[in-house]
Design a protein around this motif. Structure first.
Motif, PDB file in Angstrom:
ATOM      1  N   LEU A  69       0.804  -1.217   0.000  1.00  0.00           N
ATOM      2  CA  LEU A  69       0.000   0.000   0.000  1.00  0.00           C
ATOM      3  C   LEU A  69       0.843   1.277   0.000  1.00  0.00           C
ATOM      4  CD1 LEU A  69      -3.048   0.362  -0.191  1.00  0.00           C
ATOM      5  CD2 LEU A  69      -3.124   0.684   2.293  1.00  0.00           C
ATOM      6  N   PRO A  70       1.869   1.414   0.862  1.00  0.00           N
ATOM      7  CA  PRO A  70       2.664   2.646   0.821  1.00  0.00           C
ATOM      8  C   PRO A  70       3.472   2.804  -0.461  1.00  0.00           C
ATOM      9  CG  PRO A  70       2.946   1.488   2.909  1.00  0.00           C
ATOM     10  CD  PRO A  70       2.258   0.550   1.982  1.00  0.00           C
ATOM     11  N   PRO A 124       2.588   6.964  -2.081  1.00  0.00           N
ATOM     12  CA  PRO A 124       3.741   7.459  -1.320  1.00  0.00           C
ATOM     13  C   PRO A 124       3.396   8.383  -0.155  1.00  0.00           C
ATOM     14  CG  PRO A 124       4.160   7.572  -3.681  1.00  0.00           C
ATOM     15  CD  PRO A 124       2.717   7.239  -3.518  1.00  0.00           C
ATOM     16  N   HIS A 125       2.192   8.961  -0.151  1.00  0.00           N
ATOM     17  CA  HIS A 125       1.853   9.834   0.970  1.00  0.00           C
ATOM     18  C   HIS A 125       1.606   9.052   2.253  1.00  0.00           C
ATOM     19  CE1 HIS A 125      -2.231   8.549  -0.119  1.00  0.00           C
ATOM     20  NE2 HIS A 125      -2.618   8.965   1.067  1.00  0.00           N
ATOM     21  N   LEU A 126       1.448   7.714   2.131  1.00  0.00           N
ATOM     22  CA  LEU A 126       1.254   6.893   3.319  1.00  0.00           C
ATOM     23  C   LEU A 126       2.601   6.557   3.952  1.00  0.00           C
ATOM     24  CD1 LEU A 126      -1.472   4.363   2.106  1.00  0.00           C
ATOM     25  CD2 LEU A 126      -1.787   6.308   3.636  1.00  0.00           C
ATOM     26  N   PRO A 127       2.731   6.668   5.258  1.00  0.00           N
ATOM     27  CA  PRO A 127       3.992   6.307   5.913  1.00  0.00           C
ATOM     28  C   PRO A 127       4.202   4.799   5.863  1.00  0.00           C
ATOM     29  CG  PRO A 127       2.318   6.802   7.554  1.00  0.00           C
ATOM     30  CD  PRO A 127       1.717   7.152   6.223  1.00  0.00           C
ATOM     31  N   PRO A 128       5.407   4.339   5.611  1.00  0.00           N
ATOM     32  CA  PRO A 128       5.679   2.896   5.547  1.00  0.00           C
ATOM     33  C   PRO A 128       5.815   2.298   6.946  1.00  0.00           C
ATOM     34  CG  PRO A 128       7.681   4.113   5.119  1.00  0.00           C
ATOM     35  CD  PRO A 128       6.600   5.142   5.285  1.00  0.00           C
ATOM     36  N   TYR A 129       4.687   2.107   7.622  1.00  0.00           N
ATOM     37  CA  TYR A 129       4.740   1.521   8.957  1.00  0.00           C
ATOM     38  C   TYR A 129       5.395   0.140   8.903  1.00  0.00           C
ATOM     39  CZ  TYR A 129       1.302   5.104  10.174  1.00  0.00           C
ATOM     40  OH  TYR A 129       0.657   6.303  10.367  1.00  0.00           O
ATOM     41  N   ASN A 144      -2.775  -8.536  -7.481  1.00  0.00           N
ATOM     42  CA  ASN A 144      -3.351  -7.404  -6.770  1.00  0.00           C
ATOM     43  C   ASN A 144      -3.811  -6.339  -7.747  1.00  0.00           C
ATOM     44  OD1 ASN A 144      -2.620  -8.709  -4.454  1.00  0.00           O
ATOM     45  ND2 ASN A 144      -0.725  -7.561  -4.180  1.00  0.00           N
ATOM     46  N   THR A 145      -4.821  -5.608  -7.341  1.00  0.00           N
ATOM     47  CA  THR A 145      -5.271  -4.473  -8.137  1.00  0.00           C
ATOM     48  C   THR A 145      -5.169  -3.222  -7.301  1.00  0.00           C
ATOM     49  OG1 THR A 145      -7.547  -4.844  -7.427  1.00  0.00           O
ATOM     50  CG2 THR A 145      -6.869  -5.847  -9.510  1.00  0.00           C
ATOM     51  N   ALA A 146      -4.809  -2.127  -7.911  1.00  0.00           N
ATOM     52  CA  ALA A 146      -4.630  -0.877  -7.167  1.00  0.00           C
ATOM     53  C   ALA A 146      -5.963  -0.383  -6.653  1.00  0.00           C
ATOM     54  CB  ALA A 146      -3.989   0.169  -8.075  1.00  0.00           C
ATOM     55  N   PRO A 147      -6.027   0.033  -5.404  1.00  0.00           N
ATOM     56  CA  PRO A 147      -7.287   0.520  -4.841  1.00  0.00           C
ATOM     57  C   PRO A 147      -7.665   1.872  -5.405  1.00  0.00           C
ATOM     58  CG  PRO A 147      -5.496   0.762  -3.271  1.00  0.00           C
ATOM     59  CD  PRO A 147      -4.948  -0.006  -4.432  1.00  0.00           C
ATOM     60  N   ALA A 148      -8.953   2.158  -5.405  1.00  0.00           N
ATOM     61  CA  ALA A 148      -9.436   3.418  -5.942  1.00  0.00           C
ATOM     62  C   ALA A 148      -9.227   4.562  -4.956  1.00  0.00           C
ATOM     63  CB  ALA A 148     -10.911   3.292  -6.288  1.00  0.00           C
ATOM     64  N   THR A 149      -9.330   4.276  -3.679  1.00  0.00           N
ATOM     65  CA  THR A 149      -9.106   5.291  -2.666  1.00  0.00           C
ATOM     66  C   THR A 149      -8.177   4.751  -1.611  1.00  0.00           C
ATOM     67  OG1 THR A 149     -10.991   4.540  -1.361  1.00  0.00           O
ATOM     68  CG2 THR A 149     -11.402   6.258  -2.986  1.00  0.00           C
ATOM     69  N   VAL A 150      -7.572   5.633  -0.851  1.00  0.00           N
ATOM     70  CA  VAL A 150      -6.638   5.188   0.182  1.00  0.00           C
ATOM     71  C   VAL A 150      -6.968   5.910   1.479  1.00  0.00           C
ATOM     72  CG1 VAL A 150      -4.771   4.688  -1.419  1.00  0.00           C
ATOM     73  CG2 VAL A 150      -4.975   6.978  -0.493  1.00  0.00           C
ATOM     74  N   PRO A 151      -6.587   5.313   2.607  1.00  0.00           N
ATOM     75  CA  PRO A 151      -6.818   5.987   3.877  1.00  0.00           C
ATOM     76  C   PRO A 151      -5.942   7.234   3.997  1.00  0.00           C
ATOM     77  CG  PRO A 151      -5.488   4.042   4.195  1.00  0.00           C
ATOM     78  CD  PRO A 151      -5.960   4.014   2.776  1.00  0.00           C
ATOM     79  N   ILE A 152      -6.414   8.184   4.748  1.00  0.00           N
ATOM     80  CA  ILE A 152      -5.647   9.402   4.945  1.00  0.00           C
ATOM     81  C   ILE A 152      -4.636   9.162   6.051  1.00  0.00           C
ATOM     82  CG2 ILE A 152      -5.763  11.834   5.622  1.00  0.00           C
ATOM     83  CD1 ILE A 152      -8.606  11.865   4.528  1.00  0.00           C
ATOM     84  N   ALA A 153      -3.391   9.407   5.775  1.00  0.00           N
ATOM     85  CA  ALA A 153      -2.338   9.163   6.761  1.00  0.00           C
ATOM     86  C   ALA A 153      -2.448  10.152   7.910  1.00  0.00           C
ATOM     87  CB  ALA A 153      -0.982   9.296   6.100  1.00  0.00           C
TER      88      ALA A 153
END
Length: 381
Positions: free
Chosen positions: A43-44, A48-53, A372-381
């Protein structure tokens, strides 16, 4: 926990007040856990705006091929056997923001005798380690029928050797009762504000592979002849992993106290399912009607375990008295990810699927991972 795993603890991101930080996945050696770990790692990279936890994968043996794949993708392996060393679970969960509690009876260790004990060890450890958020996956619901199937053999009675008594709670007669006890124990140990429950009503797509051997040998689809008009709910493994990942990357408060049910966009009778499989494979595949006991034997032969076959049939509801059961297509997956679930037709469009059901195609006991398929939306970091 081995020394190499202890060294990895320095990579653990501290949990923040909103429950963001390191993520631990139990049962990462199994099918669902492995898919979830890979989605968490992917996912990250896609956003890229998502932090790589840091993602920690709990496995009993870090030397297996599956564990090594997860490590190469970037997961930190945490190697210990929770049955043999339950106290190690507290060390494993220290510094974790989220625990994704995966209890997978299709793995080689979890059975009707110990599913509750496995989950309880992790839940109690998570409480002691002060984990902020527990995400629990279960195929069952309190609304499901409670009648135990007559074709399910009884569990082994408690043993008293050496003065050791098996917990009475673990002597339930079905997987459903084990999972419901896990859910109750979780709710006793954690407030609702720290819990998210995801129900999946049966991973029918990837689990069709367990019928592949019979399909190849007999050119027919084995189904319970007296239940062909029963409606079944289903979902796709990739959809489950995608939804879990979105929740794990979100603040705890966004999904706490929530119960989601992840379903595909279709409700099908078993007869309709057979027709969709035929269409997906591009050939006529008549129903091989049989009684439930024979169907269980077919699955047991492929899976190498009667207990695993029982879990599949119980998860799909085929071994239960279905009168009064609620069947529905929810919008929960769309709410979580912005996409609806995959259909049977979508599943068979994958180039890695059709060959499993053809002679020489490598049909085996383990479902192959769909792309895998890329998601349409992502959670807000």
């Amino acid at each position: 926990m081995n020394s190499s795993t202890s060294l990895l603890r320095s990579y653990s991101a501290p949990s923040t007040s909103d429950g963001k930080g390191s993520i631990y996945v139990s049962g990462a050696d199994g099918e669902k856990g492995s898919h979830i770990v890979q989605h968490l790692l992917d996912l990250p990279q896609r956003h890229p705006h998502l932090p790589p936890y840091p993602v920690f994968a709990g496995v009993p043996d870090a030397s297996t091929a599956n564990a090594q794949v997860l490590q190469r993708k970037g997961a930190h392996l945490v190697e210990f056997d929770v049955f043999e060393q339950p106290e190690k679970a507290v060390d494993a969960l220290q510094g974790m923001a989220k625990l994704i509690l995966v209890v997978d009876p299709l793995s080689d260790r979890i059975t009707r005798n110990n599913a509750f004990d496995y989950a309880r060890a992790y839940i109690d450890a998570a409480k002691q380690a002060k984990v902020s958020h527990v995400i629990f996956l279960t195929p069952f619901s309190p609304l499901d029928p409670s009648t135990s199937p007559s074709v399910t053999p009884p569990l082994t009675p408690p043993t008293h050797d050496g003065g050791q008594k098996r917990s009475l709670l673990s002597q339930a007669t079905s997987y459903r009762s084990q999972f419901l006890m896990v859910e109750s124990h979780l709710q006793l140990q954690f407030p609702a504000s720290q819990i998210t429950i995801l129900r999946y009503p049966g991973i029918l797509h990837q689990h069709l592979v367990f019928f592949a051997k019979h399909i190849i040998t007999h050119n027919s689809f084995p189904l319970p002849g007296k239940q062909l008009q029963i409606t079944v709910e289903s979902c796709n493994m990739q959809d489950i992993a995608r939804a879990v990942s979105f929740i794990a990357f979100s603040p705890t408060t966004r999904h706490s106290s929530s119960v989601y049910k992840l379903t595909g966009p279709q409700l099908l009778t078993l007869q309709e399912l057979s027709e969709r499989v035929s269409a997906g494979l591009g050939r006529d595949l008549p129903v091989d009607a049989m009684d439930m006991r024979r169907l269980r034997d077919v699955l047991s032969e492929t899976m190498g375990s009667d207990d695993k076959a029982i879990f599949l049939l119980e998860m799909w509801g085929l071994q239960q008295r279905l009168e009064g059961r609620r069947f529905e297509v929810t919008r929960d997956l769309e709410q979580l990810t912005g996409q609806s679930g995959k259909t049977i037709g979508d599943y068979f469009k994958d180039d890695n699927v059709k060959h499993i059901f053809t002679p020489g195609g490598g049909a085996g006991p383990h479902p192959s991972a769909a792309s895998n398929t890329a998601p349409a939306t992502v959670p807000i970091a």
